[in-house]
Scaffold this active site. Structure first.
Site, PDB file in Angstrom:
ATOM      1  N   GLY A 128      42.808  34.608  40.653  1.00  0.00           N
ATOM      2  CA  GLY A 128      43.812  32.971  40.014  1.00  0.00           C
ATOM      3  C   GLY A 128      42.729  32.305  39.384  1.00  0.00           C
ATOM      4  N   GLY A 129      41.619  32.616  39.959  1.00  0.00           N
ATOM      5  CA  GLY A 129      40.310  30.882  39.502  1.00  0.00           C
ATOM      6  C   GLY A 129      39.223  32.254  39.800  1.00  0.00           C
ATOM      7  N   GLY A 130      38.944  33.093  39.023  1.00  0.00           N
ATOM      8  CA  GLY A 130      37.843  33.480  38.845  1.00  0.00           C
ATOM      9  C   GLY A 130      37.595  35.036  39.486  1.00  0.00           C
ATOM     10  N   SER A 131      38.579  35.373  40.173  1.00  0.00           N
ATOM     11  CA  SER A 131      38.900  36.010  42.119  1.00  0.00           C
ATOM     12  C   SER A 131      38.759  37.905  41.090  1.00  0.00           C
ATOM     13  CB  SER A 131      40.678  35.859  42.052  1.00  0.00           C
ATOM     14  OG  SER A 131      40.505  34.729  42.521  1.00  0.00           O
ATOM     15  N   LYS A 188      43.731  45.860  45.417  1.00  0.00           N
ATOM     16  CA  LYS A 188      43.344  44.588  45.658  1.00  0.00           C
ATOM     17  C   LYS A 188      45.021  44.766  46.338  1.00  0.00           C
ATOM     18  CE  LYS A 188      42.492  39.750  45.033  1.00  0.00           C
ATOM     19  NZ  LYS A 188      42.246  38.600  44.528  1.00  0.00           N
ATOM     20  N   SER A 230      37.981  36.256  45.388  1.00  0.00           N
ATOM     21  CA  SER A 230      39.061  37.263  46.482  1.00  0.00           C
ATOM     22  C   SER A 230      38.911  38.628  45.960  1.00  0.00           C
ATOM     23  CB  SER A 230      40.074  36.209  46.850  1.00  0.00           C
ATOM     24  OG  SER A 230      40.380  36.829  46.146  1.00  0.00           O
TER      25      SER A 230
END
Length: 631
Positions: A308-311, A211, A287
């Site tokens: 970081g939030g389900g990315s 990534k 993301s």
């Protein structure tokens, strides 16, 4: 949950909250009040938010309408804030695991991980059996060791596939950057090692994508932007990338991502919308969009993301692959863009849980800066054991059911399969204040992102930012210190709630997302989009893993009526990755027969029956190419 008092929430002390199924605590559905915007509408909205006259007033109204004032800013709580979800290590006494030493090299750890896997016959292959599965790390290693194909040929096929997928009519936008010369150089070196009979590990010659939030030479690290790499040059490999390189993996480039990780769709106005291989008219999720889609499309068996939030887990679920997010602090974070310090973790996207496990093993290393007096042990699951482990699952029914009908039915059917096959029972529990936790996480990740970029944003031309990212940064910058501290008090409460639940069960089970992949609309391609309703549905089940630092894994378990993938998530105790991998392995085995081939898929090995028979004969004679080191 507590009482409303003069427009704000008064939370009960944690010890007074009932977590049983019979609890009177009510489930508050996500209260997202924002219309979808793209194109000229998102531009106008961004201009208003950035206006000194209207921006402050508009942001105040937005936060109030979405309950941030009521549930966070003006709330009354007695718990002190917890700013970092780094859990002390406890010996969990996990079932059927082996603990390894902390002084092993990455390739030695990979060898031990492969030795924990059951021996595969290699007979269940793409196009030659009743069901579909992607090529695994072991398949690549076996093909190379048998001389069926070389890493160089795979690299050439990879480059051809990426080139084709990047152009019309597909325009999949998997990658931001890849260097053909560097990829061929790595592949040539790996091919030479195999010809000598000296592969470094089972990962030697295996393509792995990174990534574009993680440093990997020779590429700039853009974070999905057109400007960040100019202000923060990439000078070395991230720690996780370095360990994969030491295992001989071919690092094939930097995958596309939602700009600054500030969204869940994977639509990037600079580098294109990453499209879902199961339906290119749909989002891949974000993301870590490019990483998930590249694995789903067969371009590599594994890719790295940052969660970081389900990315990691959201795009993994939408693209029908495995997504593993370790415990906060389990893997070194050196060389990752510092966009969110206390919620982000390097994660793994893979076509199978076995491949996620192998790469997890490669990246694991001693954490010298861990403050715990007892350093976390590194334990590997013994997946080759025939005796099943005994697992108890916690399920918050109202939360679990807050998803589409197709997802609810599919995930409940998967749980029924686990019960019928392994006898694993489900304990119904209440997890209170989930909406408050979602808002507290949003406050935290937004504040950390805004703060980490603050020195850059003061000097930059905002025209370099996508319009949806401009809106996100305007909202992030509006959070106050008071709101941030209140969010950390919510974090303390939730850590205590979850510790109580884990005293009753081994894992918490949920769907991975509340909806499957939705359509990419043309008006979002150049500006990005604001779709907070769908965004809230996508992150609904992911927040605890990030905000509380818990490990989690998603496994594909089926499809909706239109053929789009559905994932089931397991959230574990801190440091319980081995147990999560055990559970995911059991779930995968029960669902693999229904896995479907994506609409966009590239077969880089193109195996045939003659070569397969040669490989099987070699294995019967005592050669096991998948066993790791051969030095």
């Amino acid at each position: 949950m507590g009482l409303f008092k003069a427009g704000s929430m008064v939370y009960k002390p944690v010890k007074e909250v009932d977590l049983s199924r019979e609890s009177s605590e009510f489930y508050l559905h996500a209260n997202v009040k924002a219309p979808r915007m793209a194109g000229i509408l998102v531009k106008i909205f961004a201009w208003f938010l950035e206006s000194r006259i209207f921006g402050t007033f508009l942001l105040y109204i937005l936060k109030g309408n979405n309950l941030i004032h009521k549930l966070i800013r003006d709330a009354e709580l007695e718990e002190p804030p917890v700013y970092n979800p780094l859990h002390p290590f406890e010996d969990l006494k996990e079932q059927d695991v082996t603990c390894i030493g902390s002084d092993l090299t990455p390739s030695e750890q990979v060898k031990l991980a492969v030795d924990c896997l059951p021996v595969s016959s290699g007979k269940t292959l793409n196009g030659s059996d009743l069901h579909f599965r992607r090529w695994t790390i072991s398949d690549y290693s076996r093909a190379y060791s048998c001389g069926e194909i070389t890493p160089l040929v795979v690299a050439e096929r990879f480059l051809a596939a990426v080139g084709e997928s990047s152009k019309p009519p597909l325009q999949m936008s998997f990658f931001i950057n890849y260097d053909a010369e560097d990829i061929l150089r790595q592949a040539t070196a790996s091919t030479h090692r195999y010809k000598q009979g000296l592969p470094i590990s089972v990962l030697d010659g295996v393509p792995i994508a990174i990534k574009d939030e993680i440093d990997c030479k020779p590429y700039p690290t853009t974070g999905g932007t057109k400007w960040l790499h100019k202000r923060r040059p990439c000078t070395d490999d991230a720690h996780c990338v370095e360990r994969l390189r030491l295992c001989g993996a071919i690092l094939v480039g930097k995958t596309n991502m939602h700009e600054l990780g500030a969204g869940t769709s994977g639509i990037n106005p600079h580098y294109g919308a990453t499209r879902n291989p199961y339906d290119p008219s749909r989002i891949s999720g974000g993301s870590s969009s490019g990483s998930a889609a590249a694995v789903a499309a067969g371009l590599c068996p594994v890719a790295l993301g940052v969660d970081g939030g389900g990315s990691v887990r959201i795009p993994a679920s939408l693209c029908g692959v495995v997504g593993l997010k370790p415990t906060f602090g389990r893997l070194p974070h050196t060389g990752v863009l510092p966009l969110n310090w206390t919620v982000g973790m390097v994660g793994i996207l893979a076509g199978s849980i076995e491949d996620a496990f192998i790469v997890y093993a490669a990246m694991n290393g001693e954490l010298q800066l861990h403050p715990s007096p007892t350093l976390p042990k590194i334990c590997f699951p013994l997946l080759n054991k025939t005796t099943p482990i005994n697992i108890k699952l916690a399920k918050s029914v109202e939360w679990f059911n807050d998803c589409s009908d197709d997802i609810r039915t599919c995930c409940n059917n998967a749980l029924d399969k686990l019960y019928k096959r392994h006898g694993w029972k489900t304990v119904e529990v209440t997890i209170p204040e989930i909406e408050a936790m979602r808002l507290a996480h949003y406050l935290t990740i937004g504040s950390e992102c805004s703060t980490s970029l603050s020195s850059h944003l003061q000097k930059m031309n905002f025209a370099e930012l996508g319009w949806d990212a401009r809106v996100a940064l305007a909202v992030y910058g509006a959070f106050s210190g008071k709101e941030y501290i209140k969010a950390q008090q919510i974090r303390n409460r939730q850590m205590q709630f979850h510790k109580n639940i884990f005293s009753q069960a081994d894992v918490i089970v949920t769907p991975t997302t509340g909806v499957t992949a939705y359509s990419i609309l043309n008006d979002a391609l150049k500006t990005g989009e604001l779709d907070y309703v769908n965004g809230a549905a996508l992150v609904r089940y992911s927040i605890a893993g990030n905000f509380l630092g818990l490990p989690a894994v998603t496994v594909p378990v089926g499809y909706d009526k239109t053929g789009l993938p559905i994932g089931l998530q397991f959230i574990g105790r801190p440091w319980s990755e081995a147990t999560l991998i055990h559970i995911a392995f059991a779930m995968q085995a029960l669902c693999i027969s229904v896995y479907k081939k994506p609409e966009v898929f590239y077969d880089l090995l193109q195996k045939n029956e003659v070569h397969q028979e040669i490989c099987e004969a070699k294995e019967l004679n005592g050669t096991r190419p998948t066993s790791g080191l051969n030095v």
